[in-house]
Design a protein around this motif. Structure first.
Motif, PDB file in Angstrom:
ATOM      1  N   HIS A  85       0.828  -1.210   0.000  1.00  0.00           N
ATOM      2  CA  HIS A  85       0.000   0.000   0.000  1.00  0.00           C
ATOM      3  C   HIS A  85       0.865   1.264   0.000  1.00  0.00           C
ATOM      4  CE1 HIS A  85      -3.028   2.949   0.946  1.00  0.00           C
ATOM      5  NE2 HIS A  85      -2.341   3.290   2.023  1.00  0.00           N
ATOM      6  N   LEU A  86       1.911   1.271   0.795  1.00  0.00           N
ATOM      7  CA  LEU A  86       2.742   2.467   0.909  1.00  0.00           C
ATOM      8  C   LEU A  86       3.613   2.708  -0.322  1.00  0.00           C
ATOM      9  CD1 LEU A  86       3.851   2.204   4.631  1.00  0.00           C
ATOM     10  CD2 LEU A  86       2.145   3.741   3.646  1.00  0.00           C
ATOM     11  N   THR A  87       4.104   1.645  -0.924  1.00  0.00           N
ATOM     12  CA  THR A  87       5.043   1.789  -2.041  1.00  0.00           C
ATOM     13  C   THR A  87       4.372   1.794  -3.405  1.00  0.00           C
ATOM     14  OG1 THR A  87       5.378  -0.598  -2.244  1.00  0.00           O
ATOM     15  CG2 THR A  87       6.870   0.604  -0.759  1.00  0.00           C
ATOM     16  N   GLY A  88       3.190   1.189  -3.495  1.00  0.00           N
ATOM     17  CA  GLY A  88       2.548   1.035  -4.794  1.00  0.00           C
ATOM     18  C   GLY A  88       3.121  -0.127  -5.586  1.00  0.00           C
ATOM     19  N   LEU A  89       4.029  -0.892  -4.977  1.00  0.00           N
ATOM     20  CA  LEU A  89       4.633  -2.051  -5.644  1.00  0.00           C
ATOM     21  C   LEU A  89       3.800  -3.299  -5.381  1.00  0.00           C
ATOM     22  CD1 LEU A  89       8.394  -1.510  -4.708  1.00  0.00           C
ATOM     23  CD2 LEU A  89       7.292  -1.028  -6.908  1.00  0.00           C
ATOM     24  N   ALA A  90       3.789  -4.193  -6.345  1.00  0.00           N
ATOM     25  CA  ALA A  90       3.084  -5.463  -6.190  1.00  0.00           C
ATOM     26  C   ALA A  90       3.803  -6.332  -5.157  1.00  0.00           C
ATOM     27  CB  ALA A  90       3.023  -6.191  -7.524  1.00  0.00           C
ATOM     28  N   GLU A  91       3.030  -7.156  -4.485  1.00  0.00           N
ATOM     29  CA  GLU A  91       3.616  -8.071  -3.504  1.00  0.00           C
ATOM     30  C   GLU A  91       4.672  -8.964  -4.149  1.00  0.00           C
ATOM     31  OE1 GLU A  91       0.676 -10.223  -1.265  1.00  0.00           O
ATOM     32  OE2 GLU A  91      -0.410  -8.382  -0.786  1.00  0.00           O
ATOM     33  N   SER A  92       4.480  -9.323  -5.411  1.00  0.00           N
ATOM     34  CA  SER A  92       5.451 -10.185  -6.100  1.00  0.00           C
ATOM     35  C   SER A  92       6.787  -9.479  -6.283  1.00  0.00           C
ATOM     36  CB  SER A  92       4.898 -10.631  -7.455  1.00  0.00           C
ATOM     37  OG  SER A  92       4.613  -9.511  -8.275  1.00  0.00           O
ATOM     38  N   VAL A  93       6.779  -8.177  -6.476  1.00  0.00           N
ATOM     39  CA  VAL A  93       8.025  -7.403  -6.596  1.00  0.00           C
ATOM     40  C   VAL A  93       8.700  -7.306  -5.233  1.00  0.00           C
ATOM     41  CG1 VAL A  93       8.995  -5.131  -7.151  1.00  0.00           C
ATOM     42  CG2 VAL A  93       7.183  -6.102  -8.585  1.00  0.00           C
ATOM     43  N   LEU A  94       7.924  -7.007  -4.216  1.00  0.00           N
ATOM     44  CA  LEU A  94       8.471  -6.890  -2.864  1.00  0.00           C
ATOM     45  C   LEU A  94       8.984  -8.235  -2.334  1.00  0.00           C
ATOM     46  CD1 LEU A  94       5.738  -4.507  -1.497  1.00  0.00           C
ATOM     47  CD2 LEU A  94       8.176  -3.970  -1.632  1.00  0.00           C
ATOM     48  N   ALA A  95       8.435  -9.328  -2.843  1.00  0.00           N
ATOM     49  CA  ALA A  95       8.837 -10.661  -2.376  1.00  0.00           C
ATOM     50  C   ALA A  95      10.312 -10.953  -2.648  1.00  0.00           C
ATOM     51  CB  ALA A  95       7.963 -11.722  -3.015  1.00  0.00           C
ATOM     52  N   ALA A  96      10.937 -10.171  -3.526  1.00  0.00           N
ATOM     53  CA  ALA A  96      12.361 -10.363  -3.803  1.00  0.00           C
ATOM     54  C   ALA A  96      13.229  -9.908  -2.626  1.00  0.00           C
ATOM     55  CB  ALA A  96      12.756  -9.587  -5.060  1.00  0.00           C
ATOM     56  N   LEU A  97      12.664  -9.115  -1.733  1.00  0.00           N
ATOM     57  CA  LEU A  97      13.419  -8.613  -0.586  1.00  0.00           C
ATOM     58  C   LEU A  97      13.448  -9.645   0.533  1.00  0.00           C
ATOM     59  CD1 LEU A  97      11.965  -4.986  -0.345  1.00  0.00           C
ATOM     60  CD2 LEU A  97      14.134  -5.701  -1.369  1.00  0.00           C
ATOM     61  N   PRO A  98      14.540  -9.680   1.293  1.00  0.00           N
ATOM     62  CA  PRO A  98      14.571 -10.585   2.440  1.00  0.00           C
ATOM     63  C   PRO A  98      13.608 -10.099   3.529  1.00  0.00           C
ATOM     64  CG  PRO A  98      16.568  -9.247   2.364  1.00  0.00           C
ATOM     65  CD  PRO A  98      15.797  -8.947   1.122  1.00  0.00           C
ATOM     66  N   THR A  99      12.997 -11.037   4.217  1.00  0.00           N
ATOM     67  CA  THR A  99      12.102 -10.685   5.309  1.00  0.00           C
ATOM     68  C   THR A  99      12.791 -10.949   6.645  1.00  0.00           C
ATOM     69  OG1 THR A  99      11.056 -12.855   5.266  1.00  0.00           O
ATOM     70  CG2 THR A  99       9.987 -11.091   3.998  1.00  0.00           C
ATOM     71  N   HIS A 100      12.269 -10.274   7.654  1.00  0.00           N
ATOM     72  CA  HIS A 100      12.824 -10.379   9.003  1.00  0.00           C
ATOM     73  C   HIS A 100      11.681 -10.636   9.973  1.00  0.00           C
ATOM     74  CE1 HIS A 100      16.652  -8.853   7.485  1.00  0.00           C
ATOM     75  NE2 HIS A 100      15.902  -8.098   6.712  1.00  0.00           N
ATOM     76  N   ALA A 101      12.026 -11.078  11.152  1.00  0.00           N
ATOM     77  CA  ALA A 101      11.029 -11.374  12.177  1.00  0.00           C
ATOM     78  C   ALA A 101      10.363 -10.093  12.664  1.00  0.00           C
ATOM     79  CB  ALA A 101      11.705 -12.089  13.345  1.00  0.00           C
ATOM     80  N   PRO A 102       9.164 -10.211  13.224  1.00  0.00           N
ATOM     81  CA  PRO A 102       8.516  -9.036  13.812  1.00  0.00           C
ATOM     82  C   PRO A 102       9.377  -8.473  14.938  1.00  0.00           C
ATOM     83  CG  PRO A 102       7.057 -10.946  13.833  1.00  0.00           C
ATOM     84  CD  PRO A 102       8.388 -11.420  13.376  1.00  0.00           C
ATOM     85  N   TRP A 103       9.160  -7.211  15.222  1.00  0.00           N
ATOM     86  CA  TRP A 103       9.902  -6.579  16.296  1.00  0.00           C
ATOM     87  C   TRP A 103       8.973  -5.621  17.033  1.00  0.00           C
ATOM     88  CZ3 TRP A 103      11.185  -1.501  17.458  1.00  0.00           C
ATOM     89  CH2 TRP A 103      12.125  -1.340  18.482  1.00  0.00           C
ATOM     90  N   GLY A 104       8.898  -5.744  18.344  1.00  0.00           N
ATOM     91  CA  GLY A 104       8.069  -4.843  19.136  1.00  0.00           C
ATOM     92  C   GLY A 104       6.618  -4.874  18.683  1.00  0.00           C
ATOM     93  N   ALA A 105       6.084  -3.689  18.398  1.00  0.00           N
ATOM     94  CA  ALA A 105       4.676  -3.564  18.008  1.00  0.00           C
ATOM     95  C   ALA A 105       4.460  -3.787  16.519  1.00  0.00           C
ATOM     96  CB  ALA A 105       4.164  -2.185  18.396  1.00  0.00           C
ATOM     97  N   VAL A 106       5.520  -4.085  15.787  1.00  0.00           N
ATOM     98  CA  VAL A 106       5.404  -4.292  14.346  1.00  0.00           C
ATOM     99  C   VAL A 106       4.868  -5.698  14.100  1.00  0.00           C
ATOM    100  CG1 VAL A 106       6.660  -4.341  12.168  1.00  0.00           C
ATOM    101  CG2 VAL A 106       7.321  -2.720  13.928  1.00  0.00           C
ATOM    102  N   PRO A 107       3.710  -5.799  13.447  1.00  0.00           N
ATOM    103  CA  PRO A 107       3.086  -7.117  13.276  1.00  0.00           C
ATOM    104  C   PRO A 107       3.685  -7.916  12.125  1.00  0.00           C
ATOM    105  CG  PRO A 107       1.719  -5.427  12.269  1.00  0.00           C
ATOM    106  CD  PRO A 107       2.881  -4.718  12.917  1.00  0.00           C
ATOM    107  N   GLY A 108       3.745  -9.218  12.313  1.00  0.00           N
ATOM    108  CA  GLY A 108       4.135 -10.128  11.238  1.00  0.00           C
ATOM    109  C   GLY A 108       5.531  -9.914  10.699  1.00  0.00           C
ATOM    110  N   PRO A 109       5.828 -10.559   9.574  1.00  0.00           N
ATOM    111  CA  PRO A 109       7.145 -10.422   8.975  1.00  0.00           C
ATOM    112  C   PRO A 109       7.385  -8.974   8.519  1.00  0.00           C
ATOM    113  CG  PRO A 109       5.713 -11.741   7.570  1.00  0.00           C
ATOM    114  CD  PRO A 109       4.953 -11.434   8.816  1.00  0.00           C
ATOM    115  N   THR A 110       8.640  -8.630   8.410  1.00  0.00           N
ATOM    116  CA  THR A 110       9.002  -7.255   8.073  1.00  0.00           C
ATOM    117  C   THR A 110      10.094  -7.218   7.013  1.00  0.00           C
ATOM    118  OG1 THR A 110      10.667  -7.229   9.826  1.00  0.00           O
ATOM    119  CG2 THR A 110       8.479  -6.390  10.398  1.00  0.00           C
ATOM    120  N   TYR A 111      10.229  -6.050   6.399  1.00  0.00           N
ATOM    121  CA  TYR A 111      11.368  -5.742   5.533  1.00  0.00           C
ATOM    122  C   TYR A 111      12.184  -4.662   6.227  1.00  0.00           C
ATOM    123  CZ  TYR A 111       8.371  -7.574   1.741  1.00  0.00           C
ATOM    124  OH  TYR A 111       7.560  -8.345   0.951  1.00  0.00           O
TER     125      TYR A 111
END
Length: 127
Positions: A85-111
């Motif tokens: 939503h924030l970037t306007g990029l498709a989830e498939s494009v963002l999927a190329a980035l490594p994900t990280h574990a949630p941290w603090g109040a940040v829900p779910g996986p993160t970039y």
């Protein structure tokens, strides 16, 4: 990271992402508002860490540079659920980035917000 003796200027995708983050802050309520403010902080931090012009960022937001510095959270994590939503990029494009574990109040996986900013910047530079 951008390496130049002068600050890099924001590209259209980076400007749009920052403006979407601010709009999300203004329209969110409750716990979503907290997340929206977090998202803006980490986007600001990633822009500054990458060497983008703080004066341009401040002018875009209509604030002083001190306000941008105060809000910026460097090395922040951007939730995977917020990124499309924030970037306007498709989830498939963002999927190329490594994900990280949630941290603090940040829900779910993160970039790492810096990775998202680098991806947006590279996309704007590609003809």
């Amino acid at each position: 990271m951008i390496t130049a003796p002068w600050p890099a200027l924001l590209t259209p995708s980076l400007e749009a992402t920052l403006l979407r983050a601010i709009a999300a802050e203004q329209s969110a309520a409750g716990i979503q508002r907290r997340l929206a403010f977090h998202n803006t902080r980490v986007i600001l931090g990633a822009l500054l860490a990458a060497g983008f012009d703080i004066h341009q960022v401040a002018a875009l937001l209509g604030v002083q540079t001190a306000s941008v510095r105060a809000r910026a959270e460097r090395n922040g994590l951007l939730p995977v659920v917020s990124a499309p939503h924030l970037t306007g990029l498709a989830e498939s494009v963002l999927a190329a980035l490594p994900t990280h574990a949630p941290w603090g109040a940040v829900p779910g996986p993160t970039y790492l917000a810096g990775d998202v900013i680098a991806l947006l910047h590279a996309g704007d530079r590609t003809p």
